[in-house]
Design a protein around this motif. Structure first.
Motif, PDB file in Angstrom:
ATOM      1  N   UNK A   1       0.828  -1.206   0.000  1.00 20.72           N
ATOM      2  CA  UNK A   1       0.000   0.000   0.000  1.00 20.72           C
ATOM      3  C   UNK A   1       0.866   1.261   0.000  1.00 20.72           C
ATOM      4  N   UNK A   2       0.252   2.373  -0.345  1.00 21.22           N
ATOM      5  CA  UNK A   2       0.936   3.665  -0.221  1.00 21.22           C
ATOM      6  C   UNK A   2       0.908   4.085   1.240  1.00 21.22           C
ATOM      7  N   UNK A   3       1.975   4.747   1.701  1.00 20.82           N
ATOM      8  CA  UNK A   3       2.024   5.248   3.078  1.00 20.82           C
ATOM      9  C   UNK A   3       0.966   6.332   3.239  1.00 20.82           C
ATOM     10  N   UNK A   4       0.322   6.453   4.367  1.00 19.43           N
ATOM     11  CA  UNK A   4       0.489   5.721   5.625  1.00 19.43           C
ATOM     12  C   UNK A   4      -0.453   4.526   5.752  1.00 19.43           C
ATOM     13  N   UNK A   5      -0.959   4.055   4.642  1.00 25.28           N
ATOM     14  CA  UNK A   5      -1.900   2.928   4.655  1.00 25.28           C
ATOM     15  C   UNK A   5      -1.175   1.626   5.003  1.00 25.28           C
TER      16      UNK A   5
ATOM     17  N   UNK B   1       3.821  -0.124   4.182  1.00 25.10           N
ATOM     18  CA  UNK B   1       4.037   0.419   2.840  1.00 25.10           C
ATOM     19  C   UNK B   1       5.307  -0.105   2.170  1.00 25.10           C
ATOM     20  N   UNK B   2       6.237  -0.629   2.936  1.00 27.49           N
ATOM     21  CA  UNK B   2       7.435  -1.222   2.332  1.00 27.49           C
ATOM     22  C   UNK B   2       7.273  -2.728   2.121  1.00 27.49           C
ATOM     23  N   UNK B   3       6.084  -3.256   2.435  1.00 25.84           N
ATOM     24  CA  UNK B   3       5.809  -4.681   2.294  1.00 25.84           C
ATOM     25  C   UNK B   3       6.209  -5.494   3.507  1.00 25.84           C
ATOM     26  N   UNK B   4       6.806  -4.839   4.503  1.00 26.30           N
ATOM     27  CA  UNK B   4       7.259  -5.541   5.703  1.00 26.30           C
ATOM     28  C   UNK B   4       6.106  -6.007   6.577  1.00 26.30           C
TER      29      UNK B   4
ATOM     30  N   UNK C   1      -8.890  -5.883  13.411  1.00 18.64           N
ATOM     31  CA  UNK C   1      -8.535  -5.435  14.763  1.00 18.64           C
ATOM     32  C   UNK C   1      -7.030  -5.210  14.875  1.00 18.64           C
ATOM     33  N   UNK C   2      -6.253  -6.082  14.273  1.00 15.22           N
ATOM     34  CA  UNK C   2      -4.794  -5.935  14.294  1.00 15.22           C
ATOM     35  C   UNK C   2      -4.347  -4.758  13.437  1.00 15.22           C
ATOM     36  N   UNK C   3      -4.928  -4.614  12.265  1.00 17.45           N
ATOM     37  CA  UNK C   3      -4.541  -3.540  11.355  1.00 17.45           C
ATOM     38  C   UNK C   3      -4.820  -2.162  11.961  1.00 17.45           C
ATOM     39  N   UNK C   4      -5.894  -2.057  12.754  1.00 18.13           N
ATOM     40  CA  UNK C   4      -6.245  -0.771  13.371  1.00 18.13           C
ATOM     41  C   UNK C   4      -5.177  -0.280  14.338  1.00 18.13           C
ATOM     42  N   UNK C   5      -4.337  -1.170  14.836  1.00 18.05           N
ATOM     43  CA  UNK C   5      -3.258  -0.765  15.732  1.00 18.05           C
ATOM     44  C   UNK C   5      -2.197   0.050  15.005  1.00 18.05           C
ATOM     45  N   UNK C   6      -2.144  -0.060  13.672  1.00 18.40           N
ATOM     46  CA  UNK C   6      -1.080   0.561  12.902  1.00 18.40           C
ATOM     47  C   UNK C   6      -1.508   1.773  12.088  1.00 18.40           C
ATOM     48  N   UNK C   7      -2.774   1.846  11.706  1.00 18.67           N
ATOM     49  CA  UNK C   7      -3.220   2.953  10.860  1.00 18.67           C
ATOM     50  C   UNK C   7      -4.740   3.031  10.848  1.00 18.67           C
ATOM     51  N   UNK C   8      -5.258   4.210  10.523  1.00 22.80           N
ATOM     52  CA  UNK C   8      -6.694   4.369  10.314  1.00 22.80           C
ATOM     53  C   UNK C   8      -7.021   4.236   8.830  1.00 22.80           C
ATOM     54  N   UNK C   9      -5.999   4.069   8.010  1.00 17.81           N
ATOM     55  CA  UNK C   9      -6.165   3.853   6.570  1.00 17.81           C
ATOM     56  C   UNK C   9      -5.746   2.427   6.255  1.00 17.81           C
ATOM     57  N   UNK C  10      -6.721   1.596   5.883  1.00 16.31           N
ATOM     58  CA  UNK C  10      -6.474   0.162   5.746  1.00 16.31           C
ATOM     59  C   UNK C  10      -6.989  -0.329   4.400  1.00 16.31           C
TER      60      UNK C  10
ATOM     61  N   UNK D   1     -16.429   2.204   9.862  1.00 16.80           N
ATOM     62  CA  UNK D   1     -17.129   3.484   9.704  1.00 16.80           C
ATOM     63  C   UNK D   1     -16.260   4.701  10.026  1.00 16.80           C
ATOM     64  N   UNK D   2     -15.335   4.600  10.921  1.00 15.16           N
ATOM     65  CA  UNK D   2     -14.507   5.744  11.319  1.00 15.16           C
ATOM     66  C   UNK D   2     -13.109   5.702  10.716  1.00 15.16           C
ATOM     67  N   UNK D   3     -12.940   4.885   9.682  1.00 10.76           N
ATOM     68  CA  UNK D   3     -11.624   4.709   9.076  1.00 10.76           C
ATOM     69  C   UNK D   3     -11.743   4.789   7.564  1.00 10.76           C
ATOM     70  N   UNK D   4     -10.639   5.060   6.933  1.00 11.11           N
ATOM     71  CA  UNK D   4     -10.601   5.032   5.477  1.00 11.11           C
ATOM     72  C   UNK D   4     -10.215   3.615   5.069  1.00 11.11           C
ATOM     73  N   UNK D   5     -11.159   2.877   4.500  1.00 14.86           N
ATOM     74  CA  UNK D   5     -10.957   1.464   4.191  1.00 14.86           C
ATOM     75  C   UNK D   5     -11.211   1.234   2.710  1.00 14.86           C
TER      76      UNK D   5
END
Length: 143
Positions: free
Chosen positions: A11-15, A40-43, A70-79, A114-118
């Motif tokens: 994905x593109x940062x900060x996604x 975003x670096x594939x890591x 749930x795990x992805x939300x720990x890292x970004x609001x853009x998923x 609902x509160x995130x860009x998905x």
């Protein structure tokens, strides 16, 4: 015959990108889930695999998506959520809740997103091999 090259793209940062999958046996009614969150670096940021109590492969897909989200939300609001189930991507993109047996899971997903860009997208199974592998590894017997 045409061939198609299937590749996973970061994905593109900060996604962050979430890929999930399920493994479901109709003969034993055992289900497993697996997935991973990558930056975003594939890591790799987080991964999971485990058995789940599901009555269908579609329900197991939804359960894997909820756990991964749930795990992805720990890292970004853009998923960016990428799945190899075209039917599930269509349902998630439609705004509908689906059949009665899936509505609780779908309502939870709607609430979480609902509160995130998905972004939801489909990827062929060949591009979702890491999540497929993890779903296959969650093969411990159900309690």
């Amino acid at each position: 015959m045409r061939s198609l090259m299937v590749l996973w793209h970061p994905p593109d940062a900060p996604m962050v990108k979430l890929n999930t999958d399920e493994a479901f046996s109709t003969s034993t009614m055992e289900a497993r889930e697996g997935g991973l969150v990558r930056g975003c670096n594939g890591g790799l940021l987080r991964a999971f695999c485990s058995p789940v109590a599901a009555s269908s492969s579609f329900e197991a897909e939804l359960m894997a998506l909820i756990r991964g989200f749930e795990m992805a939300m720990e890292f970004s609001t853009r998923i960016w959520i990428e799945l190899d189930s075209a039917a599930l991507v269509t349902l998630l993109s439609s705004g509908q809740l689906g059949s009665a047996d899936l509505r609780l899971h779908m309502a939870l997903i709607r609430s979480m997103t609902s509160q995130r860009q998905v972004r939801f997208s489909h990827i062929y199974r060949e591009g979702n091999r890491a999540a497929d592998f993890l779903a296959g590894r969650g093969s411990r017997p159900l309690p």
